[in-house]
Write a protein that holds these residues in place. Structure first.
Motif, PDB file in Angstrom:
ATOM      1  N   THR A 122     -22.891 -13.144  -6.714  1.00 24.61           N
ATOM      2  CA  THR A 122     -21.686 -12.596  -6.079  1.00 24.61           C
ATOM      3  C   THR A 122     -20.426 -13.193  -6.669  1.00 24.61           C
ATOM      4  O   THR A 122     -19.432 -12.511  -6.864  1.00 24.61           O
ATOM      5  CB  THR A 122     -21.708 -12.879  -4.574  1.00 24.61           C
ATOM      6  N   TYR A 123     -20.454 -14.495  -6.936  1.00 24.00           N
ATOM      7  CA  TYR A 123     -19.216 -15.127  -7.383  1.00 24.00           C
ATOM      8  C   TYR A 123     -19.087 -15.106  -8.898  1.00 24.00           C
ATOM      9  O   TYR A 123     -18.094 -14.631  -9.423  1.00 24.00           O
ATOM     10  CB  TYR A 123     -19.109 -16.551  -6.822  1.00 24.00           C
TER      11      TYR A 123
ATOM     12  N   LEU B  78     -22.653 -22.618  -0.708  1.00 23.14           N
ATOM     13  CA  LEU B  78     -23.249 -21.288  -0.808  1.00 23.14           C
ATOM     14  C   LEU B  78     -24.568 -21.371  -1.584  1.00 23.14           C
ATOM     15  O   LEU B  78     -24.737 -22.241  -2.438  1.00 23.14           O
ATOM     16  CB  LEU B  78     -22.303 -20.328  -1.535  1.00 23.14           C
TER      17      LEU B  78
ATOM     18  N   PHE C 249     -13.186 -21.121  -8.865  1.00 24.92           N
ATOM     19  CA  PHE C 249     -13.690 -20.482  -7.652  1.00 24.92           C
ATOM     20  C   PHE C 249     -15.198 -20.641  -7.498  1.00 24.92           C
ATOM     21  O   PHE C 249     -15.720 -20.637  -6.389  1.00 24.92           O
ATOM     22  CB  PHE C 249     -13.255 -19.008  -7.556  1.00 24.92           C
TER      23      PHE C 249
ATOM     24  N   ARG D  90     -20.187 -11.191 -10.829  1.00 22.22           N
ATOM     25  CA  ARG D  90     -19.280 -10.074 -10.569  1.00 22.22           C
ATOM     26  C   ARG D  90     -17.974 -10.236 -11.317  1.00 22.22           C
ATOM     27  O   ARG D  90     -17.348  -9.271 -11.720  1.00 22.22           O
ATOM     28  CB  ARG D  90     -19.001  -9.957  -9.076  1.00 22.22           C
ATOM     29  N   ASN D  91     -17.547 -11.476 -11.489  1.00 20.05           N
ATOM     30  CA  ASN D  91     -16.338 -11.694 -12.281  1.00 20.05           C
ATOM     31  C   ASN D  91     -16.630 -11.576 -13.767  1.00 20.05           C
ATOM     32  O   ASN D  91     -15.821 -11.089 -14.535  1.00 20.05           O
ATOM     33  CB  ASN D  91     -15.759 -13.076 -11.985  1.00 20.05           C
TER      34      ASN D  91
ATOM     35  N   LYS E 110     -26.084 -16.567  -4.306  1.00 21.46           N
ATOM     36  CA  LYS E 110     -24.761 -16.075  -3.949  1.00 21.46           C
ATOM     37  C   LYS E 110     -23.732 -16.559  -4.982  1.00 21.46           C
ATOM     38  O   LYS E 110     -22.856 -15.802  -5.408  1.00 21.46           O
ATOM     39  CB  LYS E 110     -24.397 -16.599  -2.564  1.00 21.46           C
TER      40      LYS E 110
END
Lengths: 343, 556
Positions: free
Chosen positions: A258-259, A250, A241, A262-263, A254
């Motif tokens: 964000t990607y 992106l 992802f 956060r995971n 980000k």
């Protein structure tokens, strides 16, 4: 709102299901204390020359003349009534002692964990962004140092540097210096209580007292947190992802925050929970070095003087906190990861 | 230059690995015109995906373009940096990936993910981006798009996830779309729907598309031009018809032959020359069963219910004779794997009977079945040859394990002989036996898996998608191997697959499952040629056909 309600119901069920474990802890500690060498009656007799009768009387007073199963039944029924017994050392009910000291330990541990997370997560991310680079090796070295220096050594070093040499830190003698008047107790966390009372000067004094012990504790746990952040960040950055996110162009921020982050933060939450529980029980060395009036040093003193009730109370407290922390971690996890539902 | 959108000139890509530099792409030259759909076909390791990733600049950090140019509208993509690159990615060209569920951020709602892509290239408000995302969800035909905006990838099916991925890829109207195995791993019916959708969208928006796939049939159905890649080079480029009727390159010939079609037989899967080389074994006709012979396996009214919800399998009955091959087909979620696992006694049925060789085995708990004497007789070959071998066991250990556990063999010469016998049986070179799984290729691992399963001389072999993870040429060889084992050793095969072409070739009878129940069953060829139910017809029609099949047979 139904989602929240369901979460609460599941959380309640989880708490209930941990009761047997807590009961096991109770019984186990009770038995453990009984098989440890040392007779508390002798210890608490008025002096080394106390007569046999006096010791016998103390023993009767403490209920030690009864058989172990009987003692256990009495103990359990006391616990059932919310009575953890009385400490022979302080002469106060254990519950009161713990209630006075727990906030000090919690405040220290929370602060230390916060410092550790603030340091460890960026370190882990930076290391993962450039694996094999000098930055990565630097982070690894820092982590190794943090782990291999025991907390009481790093604590003493910090005192030496910031108190003795630089004079920046106040005396390492507890939560607040003797001249500051205490704020009205609300949360038990001095830094919070001072703020609630609007006493900025007092708040600053409390923070200054707090910072060195918290840092020396944090140093010790930065390593596991930073390493797990790095590892899960590497997995995250290599995942499909993140590639998707890059494929549509992106921005770097980000993609990373964000990607990927956060995971990657999910396993860090789990580890942070474990670290927190460990710190809470194991910070006795820091508490001793900084004369911090916490529960761990209280339990250690009790243990050394064969004072059963405080040790049993302490273990029960730690076990309950451990259950609670795990529950909080699971709830956090459930919020952070939509795939997980606790239950 | 008016028509030409992308031109790849003599592209070389290398990866630095522990064993030094490995060249994955060695001199690919390729043109893509605006609006066309080009198929890039090859087996794993041929460098087709690497070519795609080099074009979109998504190579791993270990990979580097060592020579050549990738000109997109006359601009060399390999030299772009920073903002120019980001402007290219997504806005000018974008990509769709193989595993759609993994390709989406698992903890971000899909609406936000689409909006992220839009906001990267357009200066509009968040609300406007979400509105556009909603339109895109409608464009990729997702039902109830408003509700799905806040859904997470795990709440959607694989096909749905791929639609979302398409929505993200087309969000900024790129001129070039690279689809890397977009439908591999999806059910045939879903595959058709997703590919049709992709083709329609590409045509409607005038996007050029490069379809990277291992499936010749799929490429033939959707592309006007196909380039075949082998070991980092393009070996042949032609329109599908020419490619299938008169393949020029030896590799293309082999690939075309190995791709199962509606009419091909097991023997057809290799080219003429190879067939002659292998023609040493004589296929003996299967002896007719004496009348009244009890069936090898009889399943009556089998059902499985998991903790909650509807039954995964309900009222499933079948019989199998010794040496027979039966196919179990259906889409994912149809209960075919659950059924096969119950028959293997890996999970317990909720209801029903399983009778093997006249003895009821359904009531033996699956956790105790390893002690049953029938464990030896029923063995399994699993889907993923990578995951189903113990990484710390050598190939020898893997094959020897069932022998020591089930046949009570101790180490020594007898064991060595049996293992080597099994390896020879499945065509695994003996010098590979001391190797660990990661040192073997996919086909070799599949052989180890089969050798392990036949080591104890089972009478029933249950195969759960044994070739799904394999290249077609490897699949061809494995299928021939299985067919030979069945003929020569009289092993009954229960073959679970979603690939109808394969089932049609390998299996005497086929059972079609849907939602845990049997829809249709019968003799394979008859069933596929004349499906009686709409569902089976839909399944059959969804298979990408190579329409020049008969022509090819004539050419060979």
């Amino acid at each position: 709102m139904t989602g929240l309600g369901a979460t609460m119901v599941r959380a309640g069920r989880r708490l209930l299901s941990s009761l047997p474990a807590l009961f096991g802890v109770l019984v186990f500690t009770f038995l453990l204390m009984r098989v440890l060498p040392g007779d508390p009656a002798v210890f608490f007799a008025s002096g080394p020359n106390a007569g046999k009768e006096e010791i016998e009387q103390i023993r009767k007073q403490m209920g030690l003349d009864k058989s172990v199963p009987e003692q256990l039944v009495f103990y359990l029924s006391d616990i059932g009534h919310g009575n953890l017994g009385r400490s022979m050392m302080t002469g106060q009910p254990v519950l009161k002692d713990l209630r006075e000291r727990l906030p000090a330990s919690l405040e220290l541990t929370f602060t230390a964990l916060l410092i550790a997370l603030i340091a460890a997560v960026p370190l882990g991310v930076v290391a993962a962004l450039k694996p094999g680079s000098p930055v990565d090796h630097g982070v690894r070295l820092f982590c190794a140092l943090g782990v291999c220096v025991p907390t009481f050594v790093s604590g003493l070093l910090l005192i030496y540097a910031f108190y003795y040499l630089l004079g920046l830190a106040p005396d390492p003698t507890g939560r607040i210096d003797v001249f500051t008047s205490l704020p009205p107790q609300r949360t038990g966390f001095l830094s919070v209580d001072f703020l609630l009372a609007g006493d900025v000067e007092g708040w600053w004094a409390a923070c200054k007292q707090l910072i060195l012990p918290a840092v020396s504790m944090a140093l010790f746990v930065i390593a596991p947190l930073a390493r797990i952040t790095r590892a899960s960040m590497l997995v995250s950055l290599g995942s499909d992802f993140v590639r998707t996110a890059r494929s549509v162009g992106l921005s770097w921020r980000k993609v990373v925050i964000t990607y990927a982050l956060r995971n990657a933060i999910l396993p860090v939450i789990t580890i942070a929970g474990i670290v927190f529980s460990t710190m809470l029980g194991a910070n006795v060395l820091v508490e001793k070095v900084f004369s911090w009036p916490g529960v761990a040093s209280y339990a250690l003193d009790a243990l050394l003087s064969s004072d059963y009730a405080p040790v049993q109370g302490f273990v029960l407290l730690m076990a309950s906190l451990f259950v609670l922390v795990n529950l909080v971690v699971d709830i956090c996890y459930g919020i952070a990861d939509p795939r997980v539902s606790i239950g | 230059m008016s028509e030409e959108l992308l031109r790849i000139e003599d592209l070389h890509v290398s990866f630095s690995t522990r064993r030094g530099m490995v060249e994955a792409v060695r001199g690919v030259t390729l043109d893509v015109e605006a609006g066309e759909m080009l198929g890039l076909v090859g087996e794993s390791g041929s460098g087709k995906s690497v070519t795609g990733f080099a074009t979109t600049r998504l190579l791993d950090t270990a990979g580097r373009v060592t020579a050549g140019k990738i000109l997109f509208r006359g601009q060399d993509v390999t030299k772009l940096r920073g903002d120019d690159l980001r402007h290219l990615q997504g806005a000018a060209m974008s990509m769709i990936f193989q595993n759609p569920r993994a390709a989406l951020n698992p903890i971000r709602a899909i609406g936000s993910q689409i909006a992220d892509a839009i906001l990267t290239h357009k200066r509009i408000s968040k609300g406007a981006a979400r509105a556009e995302a909603l339109d895109l969800l409608r464009a990729v035909q997702i039902r109830e798009p408003e509700a799905r905006m806040n859904a997470y990838p795990h709440e959607l099916s694989g096909g749905m996830c791929q639609r979302v991925m398409i929505a993200i890829a087309i969000s900024c109207n790129p001129a070039l779309l690279i689809a890397d195995e977009p439908t591999t791993g999806l059910d045939v019916t879903t595959q058709k729907v997703v590919m049709d959708l992709l083709a329609d969208i590409a045509a409607a928006r005038g996007m050029a598309t490069i379809l990277i796939t291992h499936d010749l049939g799929l490429a033939a159905r959707y592309c006007r031009r196909i380039a075949v890649m082998e070991r980092g080079r393009i070996v042949e480029e032609a329109n599908p018809k020419t490619l299938f009727s008169t393949p020029q390159h030896a590799y293309t010939k082999r690939l075309v032959a190995a791709s199962p079609t509606a009419t091909s037989r097991i023997e057809d899967l290799v080219t003429e020359e190879e067939r002659e080389r292998q023609a040493t074994f004589v296929s003996k006709p299967r002896p007719e069963l004496a009348h009244g012979t009890p069936p090898l396996l009889e399943v009556r009214k089998l059902a499985k219910r998991f903790d909650q919800g509807a039954a995964a399998v309900a009222d499933f009955s079948m019989t199998m004779a010794g040496g027979e091959s039966v196919g179990l087909v259906g889409e994912s979620g149809s209960g075919k794997s659950t059924t096969s696992r119950m028959i293997c006694r890996l999970i317990d049925p909720s209801e029903g009977e399983i009778v093997f060789d006249g003895q009821s085995i359904g009531h033996v708990a699956s956790r105790d079945f390893h002690r049953s004497r029938f464990r030896k007789d029923i063995q399994m070959v699993f889907q993923d040859p990578n995951e189903s071998l113990n990484p710390r066991f050598t190939a020898f250990d893997c094959i020897a394990h069932p022998l020591t556990r089930l046949d009570g063999m101790r180490g020594g010469d007898a064991l060595r002989k049996r293992v080597e016998e099994c390896a020879e049986r499945v065509g695994l070179p003996l010098d590979l036996l001391p190797r660990f799984p990661h040192q073997l290729s996919g086909g070799q691992k599949a052989r180890v898996g089969i050798a392990r399963a036949i080591a104890c001389r089972p009478r029933l072999l249950v195969l759960d998608e044994p070739t799904a993870a394999l290249d077609v040429s490897v699949q061809a060889v494995v299928l021939q191997l299985l067919d030979r084992l069945r003929r020569e050793n009289d092993i009954a095969l229960l073959f679970v697959s979603h690939d109808l072409n394969v089932v049609r070739m390998l299996c005497d009878r086929t059972i079609v499952l849907r939602n845990g129940g049997i829809v249709e069953q019968g003799e394979s060829r008859a069933l596929f040629d004349n499906p009686k139910t709409d569902y089976t017809r839909k399944l059959v029609e969804a298979i990408p056909h190579i329409e020049t099949g008969p022509l090819l047979a004539a050419a060979l």
